[in-house]
Design an enzyme around this catalytic site. Structure first.
Site, PDB file in Angstrom:
ATOM      1  N   GLY A  33       1.292  -2.521  -8.197  1.00 14.73           N
ATOM      2  CA  GLY A  33       2.647  -2.009  -8.352  1.00 14.73           C
ATOM      3  C   GLY A  33       2.599  -0.513  -8.134  1.00 14.73           C
ATOM      4  O   GLY A  33       1.594   0.135  -8.468  1.00 14.73           O
ATOM      5  N   ASP A 280       1.426   4.910  -2.035  1.00 11.95           N
ATOM      6  CA  ASP A 280       1.062   5.247  -3.417  1.00 11.95           C
ATOM      7  C   ASP A 280      -0.215   6.074  -3.450  1.00 11.95           C
ATOM      8  O   ASP A 280      -0.337   7.017  -4.241  1.00 11.95           O
ATOM      9  CB  ASP A 280       0.871   3.968  -4.239  1.00 11.95           C
TER      10      ASP A 280
END
Length: 339
Positions: A33, A280
């Site tokens: 995530g 990310d």
């Protein structure tokens, strides 16, 4: 350096290798995530990284916690409660076949969280930096308000606040994203985006660029960064530049606009093993390098090198060290065996 990230960690289920969903009779299970990925990268670089979320107290929730602990992420701030861990299914693309993601995250523990679950003055105590993405406020109207409160508290406490726009059309509409992110971005210092997010969320577009073909204009991206800075007063705007030749091969670079000066990184020709988490890992690299005192140009090169390496790593998490990243940033890109 202590960095707190806030968002959702999910169970990632995918077919083995490059099989399609309809071909596979078994699925590999890992966790990931956006903000969890940033926390893991930072911990692997040697930073004090803490992750804030809400997870069920059952064994699957604990497995998600354990996946973070394995890499040294501080999980002591995670709220326990709710019934579900969000799930996403990932089918990796190859050549001209794109990757596919299917979400099953409705009614997850974090999506049903309330403001009462998070005491931001306590959660941010001792931290220097707060990071979240545009995915978190998209999960529910309540999460949108909670993310805004987190950003406000961080600013009041003197933290640097960063946000990766990360627009997900499967989670909310462009109008919903624009309204929520306009309010939140008023408290953001460092914005991370790509050309598609800038256009989708704020209607800011790089002149002379074509998102679908991968045609990029350096001057256009400087204009985008200037528009962002003028609109919100950001201290820095980072824009990742992905030229998609196919699902298997991309050119990867970035721009950092800071103190009125644009900095462009070197470009990497990337053969992709797994592209999920690439953005990310860029964000984590930028945070780490800026907190380490790197110059804007050096911080950008570190971030791009970190994200380049992530494309070679299976799963969401970027399992590389700061020294490996610095070696690539210095030009050691041959991939020769290290003995």
């Amino acid at each position: 350096m202590r960095v707190v990230t806030f968002g959702e960690i999910m169970l990632r289920l995918q077919p083995e290798g490059y099989l399609r969903f309809v071909q596979s009779d078994r699925l590999e299970a890992t966790f990931g995530g956006a903000e969890a990925n940033v926390a893991v990268s930072l911990a692997n670089f040697g930073a004090d990284a803490a992750f804030v979320t809400k997870l069920p107290a059952h064994e699957i929730g604990q497995s998600a916690v354990n996946s973070l602990r394995r890499f040294g992420v501080d999980t002591s701030l995670i709220v326990r409660g709710g019934d579900r861990v969000g799930i996403y299914y990932c089918e990796k693309g190859a050549s001209q076949r794109p990757s596919k993601v299917i979400y099953d995250r409705r009614a997850s523990a974090i999506a049903e969280a309330t403001a009462a679950d998070f005491d931001w003055q306590e959660l941010l105590r001792g931290a220097e930096w707060l990071h979240f993405t545009g995915i978190t406020p998209a999960l529910s109207p309540a999460l949108s308000g909670i993310t805004l409160e987190a950003a406000k508290a961080a600013k009041e406490m003197g933290l640097t606040v960063s946000c990766d726009l990360n627009f997900r059309k499967k989670l909310w509409s462009r109008d919903q994203a624009r309204d929520a992110m306009t309010a939140i971005c008023g408290y953001v210092d460092v914005l991370i985006a790509n050309e598609e997010d800038a256009k989708d969320v704020f209607g800011i577009e790089a002149a002379g660029s074509d998102i679908e073909s991968g045609k990029l204009s350096r001057e256009g991206y400087v204009s985008v960064a200037e528009q962002f800075s003028n609109k919100f007063g950001f201290k820095a705007v980072a824009i990742t530049l992905r030229e998609s030749l196919s699902a298997s091969d991309n050119n990867w670079s970035a721009m950092l606009y800071m103190d009125g000066t644009p900095h462009f990184s070197k470009k990497y020709a990337v053969h992709i093993v797994d592209r999920v988490g690439g953005g990310d890992s860029f964000g984590a690299g930028l945070i780490y390098a800026l907190l380490s005192g790197d110059s804007p140009s050096d911080a950008l090169e570190f971030a791009v090198a970190a994200s380049c390496l992530k494309h070679s790593v299976e799963g969401d998490y970027n399992m590389v060290s700061a020294e490996e990243v610095r070696a690539l940033a210095r030009g050691n890109a041959s991939g020769r065996v290290q003995r």
